[in-house]
Design an enzyme around this catalytic site. Structure first.
Site, PDB file in Angstrom:
ATOM      1  CE  LYS A 105      -8.922   1.470   2.949  1.00  0.00           C
ATOM      2  NZ  LYS A 105      -7.979   1.888   4.015  1.00  0.00           N
ATOM      3  CB  CYS A 109      -5.293  -0.880   4.469  1.00  0.00           C
ATOM      4  SG  CYS A 109      -4.706  -0.691   6.168  1.00  0.00           S
ATOM      5  CD  GLU A 125      -2.516   1.231   2.730  1.00  0.00           C
ATOM      6  OE1 GLU A 125      -3.464   2.024   2.867  1.00  0.00           O
ATOM      7  OE2 GLU A 125      -2.131   0.463   3.638  1.00  0.00           O
TER       8      GLU A 125
END
Length: 527
Positions: free
Chosen positions: A350, A401, A286
């Site tokens: 995301k 994440c 990430e």
């Protein structure tokens, strides 16, 4: 046991609250990095006995009658979440000058809030409370509902759900592919709380028998799935995971950007081990690209220099796009796919952002007090939905994440995926239990979906995991380097997937039936 149960039931005041807090704290030992699941037997046995003694005056109103049970559940949850989430405060110390003031909120404030869900669960359980096996079922039912609410309300935060404590190793993970984590939460509480029946006489034999049957089925199915069901065939695709282990304070240093980028490139260009095949797909963690990639065409040239024409790089980065004339640009926490010619061939943003970390709820109110807690000016924007990222004909389902802790984040497009893809940066949390807890929850998604998992972390645990939750190859926490592994095949769950979709209401209905019948019998005996 009966004497011990009586002692716990009769506790009052501060001693009762302290035992509830310690019971929750003991349960933390069931979580990574410890994985001592037997600790939950102690935790929930004590909780049942404390609830046995949680009574109010007969003339009290409805809410006041539930208040003692709520308080016990809240203190139990407070101990569990303080012990299991204290490491969140480490992220605030990375930029201590700006965020150290919020340390008490992270270490104690968030656990105090999450404990409300456990307080709700124990109060709900008290409505069906009886003196036998029914109260164990009532507690399991209530915790199942409470954990489901915790995963859903206020964007959800199901970190360290109770069911994970029953699944520390692959043998004990396979049930999640059959019933899902929501059902596992409820069933695990029933099994963990069953020893409380040793301290009372009524319902001892049927309650303990049912708990033993459930646990035996849990272990038995795990053995069957691991040893009797064919392991998915390997694909020909070789994955390289890059784990640079860059300290978070260094990642935030603008002057270190070039060094960070070159470290990733160097690990990507390294030759495979003896007899190893050159990787087809290289995966960076990430936000591994430390600048806006589209503003730095020279960076794409450097990537092309390192990659062969038939290789693809998957890398986490911040993506920006225009919001229109006179408006600030939008930023996304993204994953890029870049081919061997240095061309961006795909991107995924995301969807589920971290409150107060990636966006500020009620931002205008907080900013009026001069409070900002997000990494980008104005925060990140969220994508509408997850879309497959294509690499060499392989559809990868992106999870950035902590999106990997949400089962419902994985939508129907995963049916066409070759693997789940999780990129993360757990360097925020240092050498604490956080990265180990995150890794366990991510690998459970692989078992639930019957898909291999590709997981790359800046520092944390990077691994290629097969569809049964077994680590094919990986790098331990705080170990810099790279690892190459052949991508495992997907596992077709078949009818099991259909059962998983319906298992939660069926499990709740089963527990409600036991708890309701026992409650009716208990009230008739009392009257």
């Amino acid at each position: 046991m009966e004497r011990l149960a009586s002692t716990v039931m009769l506790l009052s005041g501060t001693r009762r609250a302290l035992v509830a807090f310690l019971a929750g704290l003991i349960g933390v030992l069931a979580l990574p990095p410890f994985g001592f699941f037997a600790a939950f037997f102690v935790s929930f046995t004590l909780l049942v006995w404390l609830l046995d003694g949680a009574s109010a005056a007969p003339e009290a109103g409805f809410l006041r009658r539930l208040a003692p049970a709520f308080r016990i559940g809240w203190f139990f949850g407070f101990g569990y979440f303080v012990g299991g989430l204290w490491w969140l405060g480490n992220a605030l110390l990375v930029e201590a000058d700006a965020f150290a003031w919020a340390l008490p909120l992270a270490v104690f404030g968030l656990p105090a809030f999450l404990a409300l869900f456990y307080g709700f669960a124990t109060a709900l359980a008290r409505l069906l409370w009886s003196d036998g096996m029914g109260r164990i079922a009532a507690l399991a039912l209530a915790f199942g509902i409470g954990e489901w609410l915790r995963s859903t309300l206020f964007t959800g935060f199901p970190w360290n759900a109770v069911g994970y404590g029953a699944m520390p190793v692959p043998l004990l993970m396979q049930s999640s592919g059959l019933v899902g984590i929501a059902s596992m939460n409820a069933l695990a509480v029933f099994v963990f709380a069953a020893p409380a029946l040793l301290g009372t006489r009524r319902g001892r034999v049927p309650g303990l028998t049912l708990a033993v049957v459930l646990f035996a089925a849990h272990v038995g199915y795990g053995y069957y799935a691991l040893n009797m069901v064919p392991t998915p065939q390997n694909e020909a695709t070789v994955i390289r995971l890059v784990q640079p282990v860059i300290d978070q304070s260094t990642k935030l240093d603008d002057s270190a950007r070039g060094e960070i980028f070159e470290r990733h490139l160097s690990l990507s260009a390294a030759k495979p081990g003896e007899g190893g095949k050159r990787p087809d797909i290289v995966v960076w963690p990430e936000t591994s690209i430390p600048f806006i990639l589209t503003d730095n065409p020279d960076a794409l040239v450097r990537i092309a220099d390192v990659l062969e024409d038939d290789q693809v790089l998957i890398a986490g980065a911040v993506r920006t796009e225009s919001a229109g004339s006179g408006k600030a640009p939008r930023y996304y926490n993204s994953i890029y796919a870049i081919d061997g010619k240095g061309q961006i061939i795909g991107a995924a943003d995301k969807v589920h952002l971290v409150p107060f970390g990636e966006y500020m709820p009620f931002a205008e109110v907080f900013e009026s007090f001069g409070v900002s807690a997000v990494a980008m000016p104005g925060g990140f924007s969220a994508a509408r939905d997850h879309q497959l990222l294509n690499a060499l004909g392989k559809g990868l389902y992106p999870l950035v994440c902590y999106e990997a802790i949400f089962p419902h984040e994985i939508n129907g497009s995963a049916d066409d995926a070759a693997a789940l893809l999780n990129v993360t940066n757990d360097a925020w949390f240092g050498t604490t239990p956080g990265p180990f807890q995150h890794f366990q929850q991510a690998r459970l998604r692989a078992v639930e979906r019957g898909l291999p998992l590709i997981r790359a972390a800046n520092n944390g645990i990077s691994a290629v995991i097969d569809a049964k939750g077994q680590v094919v190859a990986g790098l331990a926490h705080d170990v810099p380097g790279f690892v190459d592994a052949t991508l495992p095949g997907r596992f077709t769950l078949g009818e099991g997937a259909k059962w998983r979709n319906w298992s939660f209401p069926i499990v709740l209905g089963f527990l409600f039936a036991i708890g309701g019948i026992s409650r009716i019998g208990f009230r008739n005996r009392v009257n």
